[in-house]
Structure formats: C-alpha cells, structure tokens
Design a protein around this motif. Structure first.
Motif: not given
Length: 711
Positions: A166-179, A205-209, A617-620
């Motif tokens: 509900x809160x995160x963008x579909x490409x948000x890496x925190x979703x990847x963390x959850x999975x 998710x991570x590769x798309x972001x 610049x693309x690194x977290x």
C-alpha cells in the motif's frame, strides 16, 4: 539487501519516524551539537537525543570494523539516551538498529525483548499502516526468523507485505527485501519451491529498479540467495551460474568491501562443495571467513558456521588432493554437503539458463567473435587454461601464485563492449609473484604463459606474435608474469602504496592512476600478498582525501559558481565551455571522494569517468547519487548556453534559458554538497559558495604538510 536492519535505509526510516511522531520539539532532531553522543550526566537538562548523530556514530563503528566490541555498548547507551530524552522516534530507530546487530551476533534471546519493545512502541506512536511500521515489522520478523520462531515470523512478514504494497512503489527495493526474507523463511521450513518463487520475484524487482544490474550489490545478493535455494532443489547448474554471477557483480562494481561479500563467497563455496569441487570450496570459504572476521568478529554464529563448513571442505579436499587436475563439476549433490542455509544464515542478504553474455550471437565487424566481457573471458582463460598449467608444471607454487586482471584497458573496469576490441583485446590474465618466487620461477613461468594457446573462444591473445602491439609487449605489457612490486610500479611509479605520513607522494598520484592500479578482478590469491598491496593503494589516508575534497570544492566554486556565469555574461562562449568542463570534472571526482575510494574505488580517466559515475550513482546508499544526472544535463545544455547567442525574432530565446538552467543546477549541486558535508561533520557552515567551505574541511586535516592545505 534488507536482511540486515542496516540495509533498511536507516536515514529514511529516521526521517519517517520523525515525521510520523508528533511529540517532542521537532527542532531537536536537527540540532547540530553533540547532545546525542551519550548524554549520561544527570545534571544536563533537558536531555536531547540526536538521531542523525547516533546513526553516524554507528556507521563509524561498522566502517572501522569495531562492531564486535563496540556496537553493543553503543546501542545500549543510545537506548538510555533516547529514553531519557523522551524521544520515541529516536528510540524506535535505535531498536531497529539493535535488532539487526543482535541478529548478526546470534543474540536471539535478547532480541525477543527488543522485538516486543519495538512493536509496542510503534503502536503507541500511532505508526500502524505507515512506511515506518512496515520497516519495523520487517526487522522484527527477520529477528524472529533468525531465532527460529517461524510462525510468528511468517505472520509479521505477511503483515509487512500487506502494508508495504500500500505504501511502496512497485519498484521499491524494500519489496524485494520482503520477498527475499519470505524466501528464507520458506527455505528454512522446507517449502523450497515457494522460496524459489519469492526470490525470482525479488530479483525481478531489484533488476527493474537498477541503473546498472551488473554492478549492483543488491542484485548480487539476490543471485546468491537464489543460488542457495536452487542448490536445495538439487539444480546445481543453475546454482553455480547464479553464485558465480554474484561474485562477478561484486568484482565489476568493486564492491568487495561490502559485508555481504562474505555471503556471496560462502554461497559459491557451498555450491562448489555440492559439485565435489572441494579445493574451490576451500578457497571461497577461506575468503569468506576473512571478510566475516573483519566485519563481524570471530565470536559470532556466522563465523562459527562458516568455519565449520570450511573444516568439512578442507577434509574433503585433502582426500581429493592429487586427483583434481581439472575443475570438472559433478552433476549430483554430495550426500554430506553442508546445508545451504547453514553457510550464510546470518550473512544472506535480504535485501537454469546459460549466461547470455557468453552465448550471445552479437559479433563485431572486426573479429566476428561472440560477445563476452573481457573480465569474464580472462577468468575463463585462467580457469580452463592457466590454472591447470600451473597445477601440472608448478604444483609446489600453486598455493602461492595470485592471478587476475587488473590495470589499463577498458575490460579491467568492466566497461568494454564490441567497440573495444580493435586493440589488445583477447584472452589474457596476470600472474603476480613475490620477489622470492619470481627469482625462482618468474622467467620460466613467463615462457610457459606465452606458450599457452593463443586462440580461445574465438579470440586471439594480444601478446601472441601475430597480434602484438607495442603496448602488449616488453615494459608496456598488460598481462603475464610480474613481481607484485614491479606491477604496481609500472602503473603508479611506486612499488608499494605511499605511507600515510608521506602525503606529498599521495598527492602526486592522480585518481585515474589509482583507479587503474585498483580496478579489475583477482581470480586467486592464496597468500593474500597481491590483494594486500592492492588494498593499500585503495586506502587513501583521510588527510589526503580531505585535501582533495577541499581542492574540488575550490574548483567547483571557481569554475562553476564564479567564472561560468561571468563568461556567459561577457558572451565568451569558449571560456564558459572550459569552465563547464572544469566544473564537471571536479564534481564527478568529488562524488567518488565523498563516497570514499576505499569503499567505491577511484574516479577513472575521462573516457570512463561517466560510465563509472553512473554505475556508482545506481548503487543503494551512494552519497550524492543525483549529481551524475544533473551533470549530464549541464553538458547537454552547454552548447546552447555557450553558443546560442542573444536570440532574435519572435520567440527567439537564444542562450538565456540554457544558461539559466545550468546556473540553477550548479547551485543545486552546491547546496547538496554542503548538506552532505554537514552530515559527515566536515563543516558547520551553511554557506553554499563552496570556496568558503574549504577552511572548515581543512580543519580536519591533522598533518601540517603544506601540500595538503590551501593558501
């Protein structure tokens, strides 16, 4: 990524908490004094807690690799300080950090109390349903999973996922963390197919972001995790590919100093053990253990489990000694292979196909050879041709010779492409020997290297007689056998990195030279001597780094904030163009210096500067990540700004809009630089004309050496 609480975007979480919690004085959160650093004197009133200072102090402990002895007391004191200050938002940040640290230390029972306290505090603060609530749930669930309370962990993960969607963008890496986390739970509860599905979703998710998936630490972590799950399913070929891909990404991105690198090394060791390639498993376990000890210490479950796996691999390798002359994999899993989840339980990051780069049909007009990057070609040439030769002809030195590809050439940076093959491209590697070993076998080994097959996978080695160019021969050669000191001297002029108390020598080494000496990939280094020498060149003394930061600030101010505007007003487009060049060069260098060369490497020479800057610049968690894009905009606008003229006719705008846009970007970069300098404690000033920031930065230089100070 998010398996460690430290990877859950600490600063973002702190900002969410401060924004979500209405109590307390909001001005206290941004106070720049040292009240947050262990306020224990009961006579100080009112007590204050500085969340950013707390996070900065914790970062310093981890960066100094002092976590094993100092992080625990530091976190406990921070809890007391936050509680005394009545700062619930700060306290919740501390609790989230503590969960991650306790988990890494195997302090699971103590963590149960931290989990309960964090959930109760977040509910009392009214955070339920917010981003901060999702982040806290992830950390709590991961702590419960590490303690093997699987039912509670699964419930918390599912609550977190519902909140995050509900809160995160579909490409948000925190979703990847959850999975990723869910996959670990499914793996540990024998639901392997579900674990694989979760990991593939995380990788998607991570590769798309990602700006550059081939140099992204989170992509690497996902490959490691997927390799371990495929190993549990007995899919050895896919497991080996994903585990090897993870290490390739760490090498391409120069990310070997990430704590998660230990997990990638242990993951590949696990796969090689299952393939009965025990000598390889020993090598990767040893390297993993060294990283674990450096980052977490020996008194941890992570270290003990990996050491146990190393012992098993060494026993197997001992029995296999003498028989393993090639690296042939076995298509069945060894019956007594350590379980994948054991190898990386605390190090795994939460954050079946052929390698497309190896098998792609793309061809160059010049060579008509299959597409493959130079580092990958070099590693394959070493593994399939070089290593067997050394084992056969120099068995007593096989455990002493370092191999890899480092130095000049686009392939050493991982930036080569089909256009890079018109000179000196081909299968090659370097062999690095100590002085003693070189005296004994150096010339003979060089002759054997030159006698290796010149043609490999459709490419011809540049040093071969019919393919040699001047830079591939003699003192200019870029591969073959070297004394370690001679190799670095050929690039830098120094056989070993200058001493910390010789700043004038460091200042003579430009960043491009240091980048060439520290890039590439080391395929094997049993003694560690080459890696130690290479690392010394990456470990630029702080005094030197501060001096260079000051110089870059001066040039950004001079060229970008001062001379550029004046040149444009004079109508001197040529001077303005040169000012933009100097400004862009200084800014791009500053980004690498601020992020610390020890961690991210050095800015390479002009041809690859922006390729490296885009990758960084693309690194977290990269500092100043948006500067790259803004510099590219400045360069795109520079022609119109410098040569667009005054404008004429109806609607003619000339150079004015482009010039105004560039000046605006210059100032926005300056503001962000000042913000970062303040965050790092390098200045207390808000002045955005960067020349005036130089004295504040130079106050942190301990040496009196004139070369480190501006006039």
């Amino acid at each position: 990524m998010g398996d460690d609480a430290r990877d859950d975007a600490k600063d973002a979480l702190a900002e969410q908490l401060l924004a979500a919690f209405a109590g307390g004085d909001p001005d206290d959160a941004d106070d720049e004094d040292d009240a947050g650093e262990g306020v224990t004197d009961a006579e100080q009133s009112p007590a204050m807690f500085d969340t950013q200072e707390f996070l900065k102090g914790l970062d310093a402990i981890f960066e100094a690799h002092d976590a094993a002895g100092k992080a625990g007391p530091y976190l406990q004191q921070a809890m007391v300080d936050a509680e005394n200050a009545g700062d619930d938002a700060g306290l919740l940040t501390v609790l989230n950090e503590t969960m991650g640290f306790y988990r890494s230390q195997g302090r699971h029972e103590e963590n149960q109390w931290i989990v309960q306290r964090a959930i109760e505090l977040a509910l009392r603060m009214g955070l339920e349903g917010s981003e901060a609530w999702a982040t806290t749930l992830i950390n709590c669930a991961t702590a419960m999973r590490a303690a093997k309370h699987y039912d509670q962990a699964e419930d918390l993960y599912k609550q977190a996922l519902a909140c995050a969607e509900k809160n995160f963008d579909p490409k948000d890496r925190r979703l990847a963390a959850l999975h990723n986390n869910l996959s670990m739970l499914y793996s540990e509860t024998d639901r392997i197919h579900q674990a694989e599905l979760e990991l593939r979703e995380a990788l998607r998710v991570i590769e798309s972001s990602s700006v550059n998936p081939d140099a992204d630490v989170d992509v690497a972590s996902s490959h490691t995790n997927l390799a371990l799950v495929l190993l549990q399913e007995g899919k050895l070929e896919g497991a080996d590919w994903h585990a090897s891909k993870a290490l390739e990404i760490y090498a391409t991105g120069h990310l070997e100093h990430s704590a998660h690198y230990a997990s990638a090394l242990a993951g590949l060791a696990q796969v090689r053990y299952a393939e009965q390639r025990y000598a390889d498993a020993v090598e990767y376990y040893r390297r993993s253990l060294a990283v674990i000890e450096e980052c977490y210490g020996r008194d941890t479950d992570y270290y003990r489990i990996t050491k146990s796996n190393l012992d098993q691999a060494e026993a197997k390798a001992g029995k296999q000694a003498g028989a393993d002359t090639t690296d042939t994999g076995v298509a069945t899993k060894s019956a007594d292979a350590p379980e994948p989840s054991d190898a990386t339980e605390n190090g795994r990051s939460d954050d079946d196909s052929e390698n497309a780069a190896d098998s792609a049909a793309t061809q160059t007009a010049a060579t008509a050879s299959p597409a493959i990057c130079g580092l990958k070609l070099a590693r394959a040439y070493w593994e399939e041709i070089g290593k067997p030769m050394i084992r056969a002809k120099y068995p007593e030195y096989a455990g002493r010779i370092a191999a890899g590809l480092v130095g000049h050439g686009s392939e050493c940076y991982g930036f080569d492409d089909k256009y890079s093959r018109d000179h000196d491209f081909g299968p090659r590697f370097c062999l690095w020997l100590t002085d003693e070993d070189y005296a004994a076998i150096g010339e003979r080994l060089q002759a054997d290297y030159e006698a290796l097959p010149a043609d490999f996978r459709g490419f011809t080695r540049a040093g071969a007689a019919d393919a040699a160019t001047p830079r591939a021969q003699g003192a200019f050669r870029r591969d073959g056998v070297f004394r370690i000191g001679d190799f670095f001297e050929s690039i830098t002029g120094y056989a070993a990195a200058p001493a910390a108390d010789a700043p004038h020598e460091w200042m003579l080494l430009d960043e491009a030279t240091l980048a060439a000496a520290t890039n590439g990939e080391v395929f094997a280094d049993p003694l560690g001597a080459f890696s130690k020498a290479r690392q010394a060149f990456k470990d630029m003394p702080d005094d030197v780094r501060y001096a260079l930061v000051s110089k870059r600030l001066g040039m950004i101010a001079q060229a970008g904030q001062y001379n550029l505007a004046r040149s444009l007003k004079r109508g001197d487009g040529d001077a303005a163009w040169m000012s933009i060049h100097e400004f862009v060069d200084a800014c791009s260098s500053l980004v690498f210096l601020i992020n610390k060369p020890l961690i991210v490497g050095y800015a390479p020479y002009y041809k690859w500067r922006f390729a490296a800057l885009r990758r960084l610049s693309g690194r977290m968690f990269t500092l100043l990540p948006d500067v790259c894009e803004r510099l590219e905009t400045v360069m795109r606008l520079s022609s119109a700004a410098c040569y667009g003229g005054a404008g004429f006719g109806e609607g003619g705008k000339g150079s004015a809009p482009a010039a105004e846009r560039i000046e605006s970007i210059v100032e926005s970069i300056a503001r962000d630089v000042v913000r970062e300098l303040r965050r790092e404690g390098l200045t207390t000033s808000d002045e955005t004309f960067l020349e005036w920031q130089r004295p504040y930065v130079e106050e942190h230089i301990g040496s009196d050496a004139p070369c480190l100070h501006s006039l």
